[in-house]
Each structure stands twice: as structure tokens, then as C-alpha cells.
Design a protein around this motif. Sequence first.
Motif, PDB file in Angstrom:
ATOM      1  N   PHE A 116      18.637  45.798  35.058  1.00  0.00           N
ATOM      2  CA  PHE A 116      19.658  45.312  35.990  1.00  0.00           C
ATOM      3  C   PHE A 116      20.663  44.510  35.170  1.00  0.00           C
ATOM      4  CE2 PHE A 116      16.355  46.210  39.077  1.00  0.00           C
ATOM      5  CZ  PHE A 116      17.080  46.690  40.162  1.00  0.00           C
ATOM      6  N   LYS A 117      21.727  45.174  34.726  1.00  0.00           N
ATOM      7  CA  LYS A 117      22.655  44.579  33.763  1.00  0.00           C
ATOM      8  C   LYS A 117      24.025  44.382  34.390  1.00  0.00           C
ATOM      9  CE  LYS A 117      20.322  46.669  29.787  1.00  0.00           C
ATOM     10  NZ  LYS A 117      20.474  47.556  28.610  1.00  0.00           N
ATOM     11  N   SER A 118      24.925  43.904  33.535  1.00  0.00           N
ATOM     12  CA  SER A 118      26.340  43.725  33.880  1.00  0.00           C
ATOM     13  C   SER A 118      26.509  43.019  35.216  1.00  0.00           C
ATOM     14  CB  SER A 118      27.056  45.082  33.916  1.00  0.00           C
ATOM     15  OG  SER A 118      26.890  45.752  32.695  1.00  0.00           O
ATOM     16  N   PRO A 119      26.110  41.746  35.302  1.00  0.00           N
ATOM     17  CA  PRO A 119      26.238  41.053  36.591  1.00  0.00           C
ATOM     18  C   PRO A 119      27.693  40.922  37.024  1.00  0.00           C
ATOM     19  CG  PRO A 119      25.739  39.503  34.833  1.00  0.00           C
ATOM     20  CD  PRO A 119      25.617  40.874  34.240  1.00  0.00           C
ATOM     21  N   ILE A 120      27.926  41.226  38.289  1.00  0.00           N
ATOM     22  CA  ILE A 120      29.244  41.030  38.901  1.00  0.00           C
ATOM     23  C   ILE A 120      29.225  39.672  39.585  1.00  0.00           C
ATOM     24  CG2 ILE A 120      30.892  41.920  40.586  1.00  0.00           C
ATOM     25  CD1 ILE A 120      29.597  44.688  40.121  1.00  0.00           C
ATOM     26  N   ILE A 121      30.021  38.762  39.115  1.00  0.00           N
ATOM     27  CA  ILE A 121      30.031  37.395  39.620  1.00  0.00           C
ATOM     28  C   ILE A 121      31.202  37.234  40.583  1.00  0.00           C
ATOM     29  CG2 ILE A 121      30.087  34.970  39.024  1.00  0.00           C
ATOM     30  CD1 ILE A 121      27.622  36.443  38.027  1.00  0.00           C
ATOM     31  N   ALA A 122      30.901  36.821  41.802  1.00  0.00           N
ATOM     32  CA  ALA A 122      31.947  36.562  42.803  1.00  0.00           C
ATOM     33  C   ALA A 122      31.757  35.136  43.317  1.00  0.00           C
ATOM     34  CB  ALA A 122      31.858  37.568  43.947  1.00  0.00           C
ATOM     35  N   LYS A 123      32.787  34.340  43.166  1.00  0.00           N
ATOM     36  CA  LYS A 123      32.719  32.935  43.598  1.00  0.00           C
ATOM     37  C   LYS A 123      33.088  32.840  45.075  1.00  0.00           C
ATOM     38  CE  LYS A 123      31.781  28.823  41.992  1.00  0.00           C
ATOM     39  NZ  LYS A 123      30.508  28.524  41.316  1.00  0.00           N
ATOM     40  N   GLN A 124      32.194  32.227  45.853  1.00  0.00           N
ATOM     41  CA  GLN A 124      32.416  32.068  47.291  1.00  0.00           C
ATOM     42  C   GLN A 124      32.940  30.664  47.592  1.00  0.00           C
ATOM     43  OE1 GLN A 124      31.987  34.901  48.990  1.00  0.00           O
ATOM     44  NE2 GLN A 124      31.256  35.853  47.094  1.00  0.00           N
ATOM     45  N   PHE A 125      33.290  30.460  48.864  1.00  0.00           N
ATOM     46  CA  PHE A 125      33.844  29.166  49.277  1.00  0.00           C
ATOM     47  C   PHE A 125      32.763  28.118  49.523  1.00  0.00           C
ATOM     48  CE2 PHE A 125      37.167  32.186  50.282  1.00  0.00           C
ATOM     49  CZ  PHE A 125      38.298  31.551  49.809  1.00  0.00           C
ATOM     50  N   GLY A 126      31.514  28.542  49.554  1.00  0.00           N
ATOM     51  CA  GLY A 126      30.404  27.624  49.764  1.00  0.00           C
ATOM     52  C   GLY A 126      29.113  28.269  49.298  1.00  0.00           C
TER      53      GLY A 126
END
Length: 521
Positions: free
Chosen positions: A33-43
Motif C-alpha cells: 500500500f504505497k504512494s499515500p495521497i494526503i488530503a488536508k481537511q478542515f477538522g
Amino acid sequence: MEYEPAEYQKLQIRTYAPRSIRETAEGKYWRRFKSPIIAKQFGAVSHIDFCQQYPFNLAVTASTRVILYNGLAPAVIGRTISRFKDIAYSGCFRSDGRLVVAGGQDGIVQVFDANSRSVLRQFKAHKRPTRVARFGADKLHILSGSDDVTARWWDLTSGSQVLRLDGHRDYVRAAAASPTSPDMWATGGYDHCVKLWDIRTGNTAVLGLDHGAPVEDVAFFPSGSLAVTAGGNYLCVWDLLGGGRLIKRLENFQKTVTCVRLSPLAGPDSAAAPRMLAGSLDGHVKIFELDSFRVTHATKYPAPVLSMGLSPDCRLLAVGLADGTLSVRRHARPRTAAPVAQERQPTQPKLTAANYRYFIRGQNSRAAATDFRVRKQRQARLQPYDKMLRQFRYRDALDSALSTRQPEVVASLLEELAARGGLGAALGGRDAEGLRPVLRHLVKYMAEPRYTRLLSNVGHRLLDTYAEVVGVAPAVDRLLGALRDRLAEELGVLAELTQLAGALEPLLAASLAAGGLGEGG
């Protein structure tokens, strides 16, 4: 009377334990399980849910919104549902992926159209925040749990409450439907209890379980006969058919376990199914196998783990963190090609003596389980040191083993020479050139724990034999000096470790004594 010589037995090379723990196939699978997709949320990401229909979109609940991500491209935001007056909780898809249900801080349970994001239903009976909401297997009912210590069963078509489930004495924070019975539900609360409900029988729980800590999550095993509860710093596995018997208590975390999931029966290999995944506030996601519930893999995240989801095809692993980070990892497995239509094979001619294949038939056939096998006698291929041992040329055999530069081969040969009483003959009668390989081997491997006892005896025998000629050959003297320095360095390390053990012993004794007094008090 003549005697036939016995067959020579090859030297058995001694095997040692591996120097380090090698990565298993299980660990390799989860590391793909590679290449993490990072998404920043509001909380903080409080809940993650995957749709059960292809392309397995995911609903992420964070702050005052539920965000729908594309399962084929997890970095792409499909739609955002933000029709909440305050914090949103527990956004979940219906099994067909057309509807989304979520609770809120104001206690209202809302049902949305996944495409248009319009509000289809609102259920307002809860008086306090609704932290959990799930669709029933029939797609026409919803179960919700609230901080008003109740769980409620709603009819989606009429928009009315069908049943109120009373039994918890504190916040209801977890709910799960049985995979084998659409009418069986489990709810968990901060009163440390897990209740099992049969919707057909009314608002009386059919089974109660005491987890021993506030329950953060609950999940059924695929068979429906077992359930796992998460709360405190441990997991509990229960036998539901056995009357709620506790099977296993898993204390593998340092902080509160916030989420638990069972991997679906899918994946590119057997390592994917079935497994249990759990996340904790200590930042770890750990994978358990379901035979002895042993941890087979662990992943560390930079912040406390609040939520987790695994897609039905085991292709995406999504983890939500307390700092608002959504991490989505994709499994790096090869794509399977589409099946190709098989062409019609020409018929094979009948085998007769006129065909060459008649004379080689059966050579590639495998023997059946009931066939009697006659094994062919194969002549053993001897290594050079084996041939010399067979001729009792012990000195040459030792030189041949040293030339391989394999310490396990040299150790096995030295043990064989000692057993034969030929160690003195192998070490004696050497000039300076013949002593150098032996001394180099001692310098390199004397401090290795697995060879120390054997090589120390060889070193003593060597010094006793050549003590009178020390100082004659400068090359031999340099190797003897290197051996002395290596041993002095190792003895210095052992002395430091002994001092450290002596300093720690009173501290450990005091700690144990304090623990004993605490239990007694």
C-alpha cells in the motif's frame, strides 16, 4: 573375509538462526500500500466509509461536511455535502451508493442524494448529538445512536421512527449490522456495554456484553458468529453463538483504540483475507490474523488515528487522523489482463510406434498419490573439502574450507575434525603462509557469538602449538596483534554491559517492589 567400505557421508553444514527477522509475505503485502495521497481537511477526520459498489467511492466526515471522493482517483473530490448547522458525524453510503446518511451535533439524522446532495429526509427525535448512523441491509431503514443514550430505528420511506432502543446508560457511539442477519444489530456505548438487538422482537436487547471500557467501535466477523469491540487500549473478541463468551482480549496498543475493521474476502493473494485492522490514538494501525490473533504488520502514522476504511476490493486503505489529515494508500498490485478467448486446438494424432512421441510418452507425467515411487540412486557430489576428508587429508580439508570464506562451512569442518581427533593434524605443521588464513578467520569471526566457543578452543590450540615461534614471521605477528586487539575490544564492551546491568538491577528491583505494593494496597 572381505569387507566393503562404507559409503562416505557428506559433511553436514550446520545451520544457524537468521541474524535478523526477515520480512514475511504478510508484511510485504501490506507494505505494497504505497504512494499515500494526503488530503488536508478542515477538522479531525472522524469517520471513513467505502461504498460497496464499484468504483468504491469513499465518504469522509470531517468538521461540518461529508466529502465524497472518487474511488478510482482518490485525490479527486466528487462532491461535498455541507448542509449541517454544526459538526457532522458518521457519513455512510447505502449499499447501492445512491444515498448518504449522516448525524450531526444538533441531533438531526439527515439522508442525502449522493449525486445532487439534496436533503431527502430529516429525523429529529434525538435530543443530543447523533454520533452514529447506518443504513439497514434492506436499504429502507436506518439505525442511529446518540448521546441521549438511545438508539432509534427509522423508516426511510415514511420518514418516521419505528422503534426506540433503550438499554444504554451513557453515550451510544458505535453500531454495526450483522452480515448474516439483516435484523441483528450491535450497539456500543460509553457505559462499557455492547448490546445485541433483534429488531423483530422490540426494544429489549437479546444479549449484553461488558467490554470493560468506553466502547469506541464494534464490528462483526464475516461469519456473523463473532464480534469485536474496541475501547480503552484493547480489543475484545466475542463468541455470540456461545452466549457472549470472551474469546480473546488483545492489549496491543498504548492508547485508546478508536476504530476496527474486518478486511473483506478479496485481494490479489491469501495474505489479504481475512484480516482484522485496528487504529489507535497512539498513531498505529495494526493488522491481526484471525487464528491466534497475532499482529502480523503495523504502520505508524504521524498523528492519532481516529478512523479507518478498507475498500471492498482491498485496493485502497484510508486512514483519518486527528490533525485533519486523510491518508489514502493504493495497493501496488499488477493489473490482471482480460480473459482471452481460447482458440480451438487441433486434434492430436493417435500415438503409435510410427510416432517419435510414442517412445517418450509419460516422461512429463506426475505420479499419482497411490503410485509406488522407485527413487533413482544419485551419486553425491562432493565438495573439495569432502574429498580431502574422505582421504584423511585434514590440513588440506581445512585450507579448502577456509578458501570458501563461509564461516558456517569452516565451523562445521572444525567440529568434524574435533570429533575425529584430527584437529591437531589440521593445525600443526604449518609455515607462516599456512597460518595466515587460519588467523585471519579467527580475527574476523572470534567475536561472533555463534562461533566464539569453537574458535576460542581453536585459538588456544594454535597458540600452544606455535608459541615457540612467535616473533619469527612479521605477517603472523601482525595478525596475532590484531586478534589480541579484537579480543580486548570485545572484553571492554562486555565490561561496560556488566556495569550497566549492575546499575539497572536496583532500579528494576525497586520498580517491581513498587508494583507489588500497589497491587497489595
